[in-house]
Design a protein around this motif. Structure first.
Motif, PDB file in Angstrom:
ATOM      1  N   VAL A  47       0.853  -1.189   0.000  1.00  0.00           N
ATOM      2  CA  VAL A  47       0.000   0.000   0.000  1.00  0.00           C
ATOM      3  C   VAL A  47       0.891   1.241   0.000  1.00  0.00           C
ATOM      4  N   ARG A  48       0.777   2.011  -1.069  1.00  0.00           N
ATOM      5  CA  ARG A  48       1.557   3.246  -1.176  1.00  0.00           C
ATOM      6  C   ARG A  48       0.666   4.488  -1.144  1.00  0.00           C
ATOM      7  N   SER A  49      -0.609   4.272  -1.433  1.00  0.00           N
ATOM      8  CA  SER A  49      -1.542   5.403  -1.431  1.00  0.00           C
ATOM      9  C   SER A  49      -2.954   4.849  -1.356  1.00  0.00           C
ATOM     10  N   VAL A  50      -3.915   5.748  -1.363  1.00  0.00           N
ATOM     11  CA  VAL A  50      -5.315   5.326  -1.291  1.00  0.00           C
ATOM     12  C   VAL A  50      -5.713   4.487  -2.510  1.00  0.00           C
ATOM     13  N   GLN A  51      -4.939   4.609  -3.595  1.00  0.00           N
ATOM     14  CA  GLN A  51      -5.223   3.798  -4.789  1.00  0.00           C
ATOM     15  C   GLN A  51      -5.083   2.306  -4.521  1.00  0.00           C
ATOM     16  N   ASN A  52      -4.284   1.966  -3.509  1.00  0.00           N
ATOM     17  CA  ASN A  52      -4.052   0.549  -3.187  1.00  0.00           C
ATOM     18  C   ASN A  52      -5.030   0.002  -2.157  1.00  0.00           C
ATOM     19  N   ILE A  53      -5.984   0.832  -1.762  1.00  0.00           N
ATOM     20  CA  ILE A  53      -7.027   0.404  -0.821  1.00  0.00           C
ATOM     21  C   ILE A  53      -8.341   0.335  -1.593  1.00  0.00           C
ATOM     22  N   HIS A  54      -9.015  -0.790  -1.495  1.00  0.00           N
ATOM     23  CA  HIS A  54     -10.194  -1.020  -2.342  1.00  0.00           C
ATOM     24  C   HIS A  54     -11.443  -1.215  -1.485  1.00  0.00           C
ATOM     25  N   LEU A  55     -12.367  -0.329  -1.678  1.00  0.00           N
ATOM     26  CA  LEU A  55     -13.653  -0.393  -0.964  1.00  0.00           C
ATOM     27  C   LEU A  55     -14.579  -1.257  -1.819  1.00  0.00           C
ATOM     28  N   VAL A  56     -14.353  -2.569  -1.733  1.00  0.00           N
ATOM     29  CA  VAL A  56     -14.955  -3.458  -2.726  1.00  0.00           C
ATOM     30  C   VAL A  56     -16.441  -3.714  -2.507  1.00  0.00           C
ATOM     31  N   HIS A  57     -16.884  -3.601  -1.259  1.00  0.00           N
ATOM     32  CA  HIS A  57     -18.299  -3.936  -0.990  1.00  0.00           C
ATOM     33  C   HIS A  57     -18.806  -3.068   0.154  1.00  0.00           C
ATOM     34  N   MET A  58     -19.567  -2.061  -0.176  1.00  0.00           N
ATOM     35  CA  MET A  58     -20.132  -1.186   0.877  1.00  0.00           C
ATOM     36  C   MET A  58     -21.485  -0.635   0.430  1.00  0.00           C
ATOM     37  N   PRO A  59     -22.380  -1.554  -0.011  1.00  0.00           N
ATOM     38  CA  PRO A  59     -23.658  -1.089  -0.571  1.00  0.00           C
ATOM     39  C   PRO A  59     -24.622  -0.529   0.454  1.00  0.00           C
ATOM     40  N   PHE A  87      -2.189  10.303  -0.891  1.00  0.00           N
ATOM     41  CA  PHE A  87      -2.452  10.646  -2.289  1.00  0.00           C
ATOM     42  C   PHE A  87      -1.262  10.296  -3.183  1.00  0.00           C
ATOM     43  N   LEU A  88      -0.052  10.433  -2.643  1.00  0.00           N
ATOM     44  CA  LEU A  88       1.151  10.337  -3.469  1.00  0.00           C
ATOM     45  C   LEU A  88       1.880   9.017  -3.216  1.00  0.00           C
ATOM     46  N   PRO A  89       1.888   8.103  -4.204  1.00  0.00           N
ATOM     47  CA  PRO A  89       2.558   6.809  -4.011  1.00  0.00           C
ATOM     48  C   PRO A  89       4.035   6.952  -3.657  1.00  0.00           C
ATOM     49  N   GLN A  90       4.676   8.001  -4.167  1.00  0.00           N
ATOM     50  CA  GLN A  90       6.107   8.168  -3.917  1.00  0.00           C
ATOM     51  C   GLN A  90       6.408   8.687  -2.515  1.00  0.00           C
ATOM     52  N   TRP A  91       5.396   9.079  -1.783  1.00  0.00           N
ATOM     53  CA  TRP A  91       5.571   9.621  -0.448  1.00  0.00           C
ATOM     54  C   TRP A  91       5.057   8.570   0.536  1.00  0.00           C
ATOM     55  N   VAL A  92       5.969   7.870   1.190  1.00  0.00           N
ATOM     56  CA  VAL A  92       5.583   6.736   2.039  1.00  0.00           C
ATOM     57  C   VAL A  92       5.187   7.234   3.428  1.00  0.00           C
ATOM     58  N   GLY A  93       4.007   6.840   3.853  1.00  0.00           N
ATOM     59  CA  GLY A  93       3.524   7.226   5.177  1.00  0.00           C
ATOM     60  C   GLY A  93       2.975   6.032   5.921  1.00  0.00           C
ATOM     61  N   ILE A  94       2.093   6.295   6.854  1.00  0.00           N
ATOM     62  CA  ILE A  94       1.534   5.242   7.706  1.00  0.00           C
ATOM     63  C   ILE A  94       0.802   4.179   6.904  1.00  0.00           C
ATOM     64  N   GLU A  95       0.294   4.584   5.707  1.00  0.00           N
ATOM     65  CA  GLU A  95      -0.487   3.634   4.916  1.00  0.00           C
ATOM     66  C   GLU A  95       0.335   2.402   4.521  1.00  0.00           C
ATOM     67  N   ALA A  96       1.667   2.555   4.469  1.00  0.00           N
ATOM     68  CA  ALA A  96       2.518   1.419   4.086  1.00  0.00           C
ATOM     69  C   ALA A  96       2.394   0.263   5.073  1.00  0.00           C
ATOM     70  N   LYS A  97       2.027   0.578   6.314  1.00  0.00           N
ATOM     71  CA  LYS A  97       1.907  -0.463   7.342  1.00  0.00           C
ATOM     72  C   LYS A  97       0.525  -1.101   7.363  1.00  0.00           C
ATOM     73  N   LEU A  98      -0.355  -0.654   6.482  1.00  0.00           N
ATOM     74  CA  LEU A  98      -1.735  -1.125   6.513  1.00  0.00           C
ATOM     75  C   LEU A  98      -2.035  -2.203   5.466  1.00  0.00           C
ATOM     76  N   ALA A  99      -1.038  -2.610   4.709  1.00  0.00           N
ATOM     77  CA  ALA A  99      -1.258  -3.646   3.696  1.00  0.00           C
ATOM     78  C   ALA A  99      -1.763  -4.925   4.350  1.00  0.00           C
ATOM     79  N   GLY A 100      -2.927  -5.377   3.925  1.00  0.00           N
ATOM     80  CA  GLY A 100      -3.508  -6.596   4.463  1.00  0.00           C
ATOM     81  C   GLY A 100      -4.101  -6.462   5.856  1.00  0.00           C
TER      82      GLY A 100
END
Ligand SMILES: [Zn+2]
Length: 240
Positions: A53-65, A175-188
């Motif tokens: 996970v590098r940005s919000v693009q790598n997080i998928h809200l796949v089912h939230m109807p 927002f920026l994949p090249q800027w690594v933040g806390i989101e990198a620790k949220l993969a999975g």
């Protein structure tokens, strides 16, 4: 849209409905997201991440109807309006809360990827402007500008402006994949991700609520179109 800017939307509604208690407006603008948190934690709605996970693009809200669909938002807003309008007789509060519900989905539609269903059971076609994926820098600037515009409409304090800017800047790595933040620790780690978002919701609502006090009037919607002032002071904008 990120939590700070949903919270900022409450400022516009507070400006329009100054007699409505800010706490109700704040809860309304994030009611959809609070429902999303609860439904993700119990497994009714689903969020996934890419392996990295590098940005919000790598997080998928796949089912939230249920939390995020046009159909349920319209129903929730209408039911909330009816209960408050006719159940406790507060028409302005009813309208502010209904608009708060609606604001959340409109702002998400304007920024999210195509992850918002038309209604539960109609999940094949999903909606979203897609700025997070296609134009992440523009998406950040749109969100920041939106927060500042809300502050300007409200005519809030300098402290409130600085808080809105600061919370947006903290989100920049999302927002920026090249800027690594806390989101990198949220993969999975989708439960942790959900709890982080819950914490963001609570903190940003609390901060915006606290720092908006200087404009919050002392008048409250008593229903039947009347208001009372507990301190004998009337907000100069209190004309609705
Ligand atoms: Zn949302």
């Amino acid at each position: 849209m990120f939590a700070i800017n949903h919270a900022a939307a409450a400022l516009v509604l507070k400006r329009r409905y100054p007699t409505v208690r800010m706490v109700f407006i704040l809860l309304a603008v994030q009611a959809v997201e609070l429902l999303w948190v609860a439904l993700n934690l119990v497994g009714v709605e689903t969020t996934t991440t890419d392996p990295i996970v590098r940005s919000v693009q790598n997080i998928h809200l796949v089912h939230m109807p249920w939390s995020h669909s046009i159909g349920t938002t319209v129903v929730f807003a209408f039911v909330a309006w009816g209960l408050i309008r006719f159940g406790i007789g507060k028409p302005k509060t009813a309208m502010a809360v209904a608009l708060g519900f609606a604001s959340h989905l409109l702002l998400d539609l304007a920024t999210h990827g195509a992850d918002i269903a038309i209604a539960p059971g109609l999940g094949t076609q999903k909606l979203g402007a897609g700025f997070y994926g296609s134009l992440p820098v523009a998406a950040f600037l749109i969100e920041l500008a939106f927060g500042i515009i809300c502050w300007r409409i409200y005519r809030g304090s300098v402290g409130l402006l600085l808080a809105i800017i600061a919370f947006n800047v903290v989100n920049l790595s999302m927002f920026l994949p090249q800027w690594v933040g806390i989101e990198a620790k949220l993969a999975g780690q989708t439960t942790t991700l959900t709890l982080v978002i819950f914490a963001q919701i609570v903190v940003t609502l609390a901060v915006v609520g606290w720092l908006s006090r200087s404009r919050e009037g002392t008048c409250y919607d008593t229903g039947r179109g009347s208001t009372v002032s507990t301190a004998g002071l009337r907000d100069s904008t209190m004309s609705s």
